[in-house]
Design an enzyme around this catalytic site. Structure first.
Site, mmCIF file in Angstrom:
data_model
loop_
_atom_site.group_PDB
_atom_site.id
_atom_site.type_symbol
_atom_site.label_atom_id
_atom_site.label_comp_id
_atom_site.label_asym_id
_atom_site.label_seq_id
_atom_site.Cartn_x
_atom_site.Cartn_y
_atom_site.Cartn_z
ATOM 1 N N ASP A 1 9.241 2.599 -0.392
ATOM 2 C CA ASP A 1 8.247 3.292 0.429
ATOM 3 C C ASP A 1 8.537 2.906 1.870
ATOM 4 O O ASP A 1 8.173 1.812 2.322
ATOM 5 C CB ASP A 1 6.844 2.855 -0.013
ATOM 6 C CG ASP A 1 5.750 3.475 0.851
ATOM 7 O OD1 ASP A 1 6.078 4.011 1.930
ATOM 8 O OD2 ASP A 1 4.581 3.403 0.447
ATOM 9 N N TYR B 1 0.860 -1.186 0.000
ATOM 10 C CA TYR B 1 0.000 0.000 0.000
ATOM 11 C C TYR B 1 0.885 1.221 0.000
ATOM 12 O O TYR B 1 1.810 1.334 0.813
ATOM 13 C CB TYR B 1 -0.887 -0.013 1.252
ATOM 14 C CG TYR B 1 -1.813 1.175 1.372
ATOM 15 C CD1 TYR B 1 -2.933 1.295 0.541
ATOM 16 C CD2 TYR B 1 -1.577 2.173 2.311
ATOM 17 C CE1 TYR B 1 -3.792 2.381 0.651
ATOM 18 C CE2 TYR B 1 -2.436 3.264 2.431
ATOM 19 C CZ TYR B 1 -3.538 3.362 1.596
ATOM 20 O OH TYR B 1 -4.387 4.439 1.711
ATOM 21 N N LYS C 1 5.017 9.418 8.747
ATOM 22 C CA LYS C 1 4.811 8.912 10.117
ATOM 23 C C LYS C 1 5.853 9.404 11.126
ATOM 24 O O LYS C 1 5.732 10.488 11.653
ATOM 25 C CB LYS C 1 4.717 7.378 10.090
ATOM 26 C CG LYS C 1 3.560 6.911 9.161
ATOM 27 C CD LYS C 1 3.095 5.524 9.452
ATOM 28 C CE LYS C 1 2.163 4.967 8.405
ATOM 29 N NZ LYS C 1 0.747 5.107 8.675
HETATM 30 N N1 HOZ Z 1 -3.647 3.312 6.092
HETATM 31 C C1 HOZ Z 1 -3.392 3.297 7.495
HETATM 32 C C2 HOZ Z 1 -2.834 2.008 7.950
HETATM 33 N N2 HOZ Z 1 -1.837 1.423 7.162
HETATM 34 C C3 HOZ Z 1 -4.626 3.600 8.292
HETATM 35 C C4 HOZ Z 1 -4.652 5.003 8.667
HETATM 36 C C5 HOZ Z 1 -5.738 5.370 9.672
HETATM 37 O O1 HOZ Z 1 -6.824 4.861 9.616
HETATM 38 O O2 HOZ Z 1 -5.458 6.191 10.517
#
Ligand code: HOZ
Length: 432
Positions: free
Chosen positions: A240, A145, A268
């Site tokens: 990534d 992802y 992050k």
């Molecule tokens: N895409 C995020 C986890 N890999 C989730 C982000 C969220 O819901 O805060």
């Protein structure tokens, strides 16, 4: 007696106002069969809800809170920045300090551009790769992802996998036609794709340790193999490292595995819990970005003073000796403890971990090496485990296809408590 009356009330209101009641899909907890818990505050490794419940936090805001919540060094840095103004739309010294730290630590990064999210970072890195190479196509891996930009919503992980969505309406076919997705850890599939499309590929983008289909380790030599092949065809390799950056060590997965990509995306941790993203890499490539070069990318809040203050403070703490050793030791203890207790109670699962991140895949004994393996996990059992752990006071990711993280604030006592809670949960699973 556990109750979440106020969370339920907030969620009812939220559903009328916000699609699905949440601002990011996985949070809705649909795949684990419950309503979301609203969070009032965090402190160290704990989260507190409005109903008076507390939880040991293994989501850590999906990765950024590696120091735990409200770390005093971060709080004081952000407070100081806050008193000086929240956004100027002009350069500040903090951007330069954060950039300097990232360049010092991350092997592939000679120059860096700060943005506001991981999605923005990957989206911009792809534009840059296309601009630099003059080629259109990109190759990604099933279940990885890279945020929600159009080009990446092909066999994607995270919320897309959690909700079982194959792609997304609204993404034009012409765009995804330029994205090739193949299984991770499969050398033949990679060789075949490169033989077929190599001269048209601008970039190969990968999470060096996929963590959005649960945590999956690259097979021995796989990253080196991908690096070698991409180099041969002048394809840019993009790591990534939005999740693994400053999580597996100061130099991220690329330092951990000793493989250097051309470009790296971060997010992050470098924002210490405030919105941030970044992409960086070789100078000759990065100098194609405007205003140094012709590839356009911009942002009003990019390099925001609060986000950079939190990021610098977070990295300063991580730079102290022994931080990553301590995180690794604790995650080891937790993962081994979980495996022991699971086998004692006849629960079939495998804990896959690296550094301070881990996924417990239910219904699997053999290693999970790719998306296809991950999709065979017993999501129903994960849901039952999640719900029981929540009641026991342990906050896990509300999806089988995400990672559990620990922070420097998780001490041995909290880990012991977690293992005790897991034992109750496994007994419950074994008997129901
Ligand atoms: N895409 C995020 C986890 N890999 C989730 C982000 C969220 O819901 O805060």
């Amino acid at each position: 007696m556990y109750h979440n009356t106020l969370s339920k009330k907030f969620f009812q209101r939220a559903k009328d106002l916000i699609p699905g009641g949440v601002n990011s899909p996985v949070r809705a907890c649909q795949s684990v069969g419950c309503d979301p818990i609203f969070i009032e505050k965090g402190d160290q490794c704990y989260l507190y809800d409005p109903d008076g419940n507390s939880y040991i936090d293994y989501v850590c805001s999906w990765g950024p809170m590696i120091l735990g919540h409200c770390h005093p060094h971060v709080v004081s840095a952000v407070s100081e920045a806050l008193g000086q103004g929240t956004s100027f739309g002009a350069p500040t010294w903090r951007e330069v300090t954060l950039a300097q730290k990232i360049v010092e630590h991350v092997p592939s990064i000679e120059k860096i551009r700060l943005v506001n999210s991981g999605t923005e970072a990957t989206m911009s890195a792809i534009r840059l790769a296309r601009g630099f190479t003059g080629r259109k196509k990109i190759l990604k891996f099933d279940g990885c992802y890279h945020g929600h930009a159009d080009s990446f919503l092909v066999k994607a992980g995270s919320g897309v996998a959690t909700l079982g969505i194959p792609g997304s309406p609204g993404v034009p076919e012409e765009i995804v036609a330029n994205t090739i997705s193949i299984p991770f850890n499969d050398r033949d599939a990679f060789t075949e794709a490169i033989d077929k499309e190599g001269r048209e590929l601008a970039a190969v983008i990968m999470e060096p340790v996929p963590a959005n289909m649960g945590v999956i380790l690259p097979d021995e030599g796989y990253l080196e193999f991908v690096r070698e092949k991409t180099k041969q065809e002048d394809i840019l390799l993009i790591f990534d490292e939005v999740i693994t950056g400053f999580r597996l060590g100061l130099g991220g997965a690329q330092e951990f595995f000793g493989v250097t990509p051309d470009l790296t995306c971060l997010g992050k941790i470098i924002g210490g819990g405030l919105p941030v993203g970044a992409y960086g890499g070789r100078k000759d490539i990065m100098d194609q970005i405007a205003p140094a070069g012709p590839v356009y990318q911009a942002g009003t809040l990019s390099g925001n003073p609060l986000a950079t203050a939190a990021g610098i403070a977070t990295l300063e703490v991580l730079e102290r000796p022994g931080t990553y050793e301590s995180l690794g030791e604790k995650m080891d203890y937790l993962a081994n403890g979980l495996s022991e207790i699971a086998s004692k109670h006849g629960i079939s699962c495998i804990n896959q971990r690296v550094g301070s991140m881990m996924t417990t895949f239910f219904g699997r004994k053999a290693p999970v090496r790719n998306f296809q393996d991950a999709m065979q996990a017993d999501t129903e059992m994960y849901g039952r485990f999640f719900r029981k752990m929540l009641k026991e006071g342990v906050w896990l990711a509300p999806s089988q296809f995400e990672a559990a993280f620990i922070s420097l604030a998780h001490d041995w006592e909290t880990l012991e408590f977690t293992l005790g809670a897991a034992e109750s949960a496994f007994i419950h699973l074994a008997n129901s």
